[in-house]
Design a protein around this motif. Sequence first.
Motif, PDB file in Angstrom:
ATOM      1  N   ASP A  14      -6.203 -18.908   9.985  1.00 37.58           N
ATOM      2  CA  ASP A  14      -4.808 -19.092   9.570  1.00 37.58           C
ATOM      3  C   ASP A  14      -4.392 -18.121   8.473  1.00 37.58           C
ATOM      4  N   ASP A  15      -5.297 -17.848   7.532  1.00 36.59           N
ATOM      5  CA  ASP A  15      -4.983 -16.904   6.464  1.00 36.59           C
ATOM      6  C   ASP A  15      -6.271 -16.429   5.798  1.00 36.59           C
ATOM      7  N   ILE A  16      -6.131 -15.537   4.864  1.00 37.19           N
ATOM      8  CA  ILE A  16      -7.266 -14.879   4.217  1.00 37.19           C
ATOM      9  C   ILE A  16      -8.189 -15.872   3.501  1.00 37.19           C
ATOM     10  N   ASP A  17      -7.641 -16.988   3.037  1.00 31.46           N
ATOM     11  CA  ASP A  17      -8.452 -17.970   2.314  1.00 31.46           C
ATOM     12  C   ASP A  17      -9.479 -18.672   3.196  1.00 31.46           C
ATOM     13  N   GLU A  18      -9.327 -18.615   4.516  1.00 24.41           N
ATOM     14  CA  GLU A  18     -10.299 -19.229   5.425  1.00 24.41           C
ATOM     15  C   GLU A  18     -11.533 -18.356   5.651  1.00 24.41           C
ATOM     16  N   LEU A  19     -11.462 -17.096   5.250  1.00 23.24           N
ATOM     17  CA  LEU A  19     -12.591 -16.190   5.450  1.00 23.24           C
ATOM     18  C   LEU A  19     -13.700 -16.471   4.441  1.00 23.24           C
ATOM     19  N   ASP A  20     -14.941 -16.110   4.804  1.00 24.80           N
ATOM     20  CA  ASP A  20     -16.025 -16.187   3.831  1.00 24.80           C
ATOM     21  C   ASP A  20     -15.742 -15.167   2.721  1.00 24.80           C
ATOM     22  N   GLN A  21     -16.379 -15.319   1.576  1.00 23.65           N
ATOM     23  CA  GLN A  21     -16.069 -14.499   0.408  1.00 23.65           C
ATOM     24  C   GLN A  21     -16.223 -13.005   0.687  1.00 23.65           C
ATOM     25  N   ASP A  22     -17.286 -12.612   1.370  1.00 19.91           N
ATOM     26  CA  ASP A  22     -17.533 -11.198   1.656  1.00 19.91           C
ATOM     27  C   ASP A  22     -16.410 -10.602   2.508  1.00 19.91           C
ATOM     28  N   SER A  23     -15.998 -11.320   3.542  1.00 19.83           N
ATOM     29  CA  SER A  23     -14.932 -10.837   4.424  1.00 19.83           C
ATOM     30  C   SER A  23     -13.587 -10.845   3.714  1.00 19.83           C
ATOM     31  N   ARG A  24     -13.356 -11.843   2.889  1.00 19.50           N
ATOM     32  CA  ARG A  24     -12.115 -11.914   2.104  1.00 19.50           C
ATOM     33  C   ARG A  24     -12.029 -10.721   1.153  1.00 19.50           C
ATOM     34  N   ASP A  25     -13.125 -10.419   0.479  1.00 14.02           N
ATOM     35  CA  ASP A  25     -13.143  -9.278  -0.435  1.00 14.02           C
ATOM     36  C   ASP A  25     -12.888  -7.972   0.299  1.00 14.02           C
ATOM     37  N   LEU A  26     -13.475  -7.829   1.498  1.00 10.34           N
ATOM     38  CA  LEU A  26     -13.273  -6.607   2.272  1.00 10.34           C
ATOM     39  C   LEU A  26     -11.819  -6.490   2.725  1.00 10.34           C
ATOM     40  N   MET A  27     -11.205  -7.608   3.131  1.00  6.74           N
ATOM     41  CA  MET A  27      -9.797  -7.560   3.532  1.00  6.74           C
ATOM     42  C   MET A  27      -8.918  -7.201   2.346  1.00  6.74           C
ATOM     43  N   LYS A  28      -9.254  -7.682   1.165  1.00  5.19           N
ATOM     44  CA  LYS A  28      -8.492  -7.310  -0.041  1.00  5.19           C
ATOM     45  C   LYS A  28      -8.614  -5.811  -0.309  1.00  5.19           C
ATOM     46  N   GLU A  29      -9.776  -5.246  -0.026  1.00  2.89           N
ATOM     47  CA  GLU A  29      -9.951  -3.792  -0.154  1.00  2.89           C
ATOM     48  C   GLU A  29      -9.059  -3.058   0.855  1.00  2.89           C
ATOM     49  N   ALA A  30      -8.945  -3.601   2.064  1.00  6.90           N
ATOM     50  CA  ALA A  30      -8.078  -2.997   3.080  1.00  6.90           C
ATOM     51  C   ALA A  30      -6.613  -3.050   2.646  1.00  6.90           C
ATOM     52  N   ILE A  31      -6.233  -4.134   1.995  1.00  5.08           N
ATOM     53  CA  ILE A  31      -4.857  -4.265   1.496  1.00  5.08           C
ATOM     54  C   ILE A  31      -4.579  -3.201   0.433  1.00  5.08           C
ATOM     55  N   VAL A  32      -5.547  -2.971  -0.446  1.00  8.95           N
ATOM     56  CA  VAL A  32      -5.413  -1.901  -1.446  1.00  8.95           C
ATOM     57  C   VAL A  32      -5.276  -0.559  -0.740  1.00  8.95           C
ATOM     58  N   ALA A  33      -6.109  -0.316   0.252  1.00  9.98           N
ATOM     59  CA  ALA A  33      -6.045   0.941   0.999  1.00  9.98           C
ATOM     60  C   ALA A  33      -4.677   1.116   1.657  1.00  9.98           C
ATOM     61  N   ARG A  34      -4.128   0.034   2.220  1.00  9.47           N
ATOM     62  CA  ARG A  34      -2.805   0.113   2.875  1.00  9.47           C
ATOM     63  C   ARG A  34      -1.728   0.533   1.888  1.00  9.47           C
ATOM     64  N   SER A  35      -1.844   0.103   0.640  1.00 10.77           N
ATOM     65  CA  SER A  35      -0.827   0.432  -0.365  1.00 10.77           C
ATOM     66  C   SER A  35      -0.776   1.932  -0.653  1.00 10.77           C
ATOM     67  N   ASN A  36      -1.824   2.660  -0.277  1.00 10.52           N
ATOM     68  CA  ASN A  36      -1.863   4.105  -0.504  1.00 10.52           C
ATOM     69  C   ASN A  36      -1.608   4.921   0.761  1.00 10.52           C
ATOM     70  N   ALA A  37      -1.195   4.258   1.827  1.00  6.28           N
ATOM     71  CA  ALA A  37      -0.920   4.971   3.080  1.00  6.28           C
ATOM     72  C   ALA A  37       0.247   5.931   2.895  1.00  6.28           C
ATOM     73  N   TYR A  38       0.218   7.012   3.650  1.00  8.75           N
ATOM     74  CA  TYR A  38       1.306   7.981   3.643  1.00  8.75           C
ATOM     75  C   TYR A  38       1.996   7.885   4.999  1.00  8.75           C
ATOM     76  N   ALA A  39       3.113   7.135   5.039  1.00  5.64           N
ATOM     77  CA  ALA A  39       3.793   6.862   6.307  1.00  5.64           C
ATOM     78  C   ALA A  39       5.315   7.019   6.166  1.00  5.64           C
ATOM     79  N   PRO A  40       5.779   8.216   5.750  1.00  8.42           N
ATOM     80  CA  PRO A  40       7.211   8.387   5.538  1.00  8.42           C
ATOM     81  C   PRO A  40       8.037   8.436   6.818  1.00  8.42           C
ATOM     82  N   TYR A  41       7.402   8.663   7.958  1.00  4.35           N
ATOM     83  CA  TYR A  41       8.130   8.806   9.212  1.00  4.35           C
ATOM     84  C   TYR A  41       8.176   7.502   9.998  1.00  4.35           C
ATOM     85  N   SER A  42       7.040   6.889  10.202  1.00  4.07           N
ATOM     86  CA  SER A  42       6.999   5.655  10.986  1.00  4.07           C
ATOM     87  C   SER A  42       7.339   4.427  10.147  1.00  4.07           C
TER      88      SER A  42
END
Length: 160
Positions: A14-42
């Motif tokens: 249902d959401d990130i809180d249902e994940l085990d700690q390791d997977s939750r931490d990795l998804m949080k890292e992906a969220i940080v990575a998304r914030s640095n995406a360069y997507a001015p066209y799409s």
Amino acid sequence: MKKLELHTVVHLYDDIDELDQDSRDLMKEAIVARSNAYAPYSKFTVGCAIKLDDGTIIHGNNQENAAYPSGLCAERVAIFAAGANHPGKAIVKMAITASGIDNKFTKPVPPCGACRQSIAEYEMRQQQPLECYFMGASGNIAHVNSHKELLPLAFDKKYL
């Protein structure tokens, strides 16, 4: 004629809180990575975080270019960086998050076909499953234990 039936198993959370700690931490890292995406066209941002077998985390995000074919998806940025900078290390898990800048998706956004093929190649090369979690900006998260679930009939070196 024979019939070939393929079966795919995708686990939904249902959401990130249902994940085990390791997977939750990795998804949080992906969220940080998304914030640095360069997507001015799409205006479609994607972040990926990969965990290697030694615990190293690799970030990737989509990088666009005015010459559209010259851009690269987050998943391939991350796996190619892992292969280039950490040869011989297995990718054990990856987390992907994608969202439009103006449209915050709440349903899981899977990797595109080109990324599925590239990820499958790494999984075949390392000869061990590569877990994948993927989501939109928030909401449900999908999980597969292997990329064979996302690309069951992958093209590989045996065809070359």
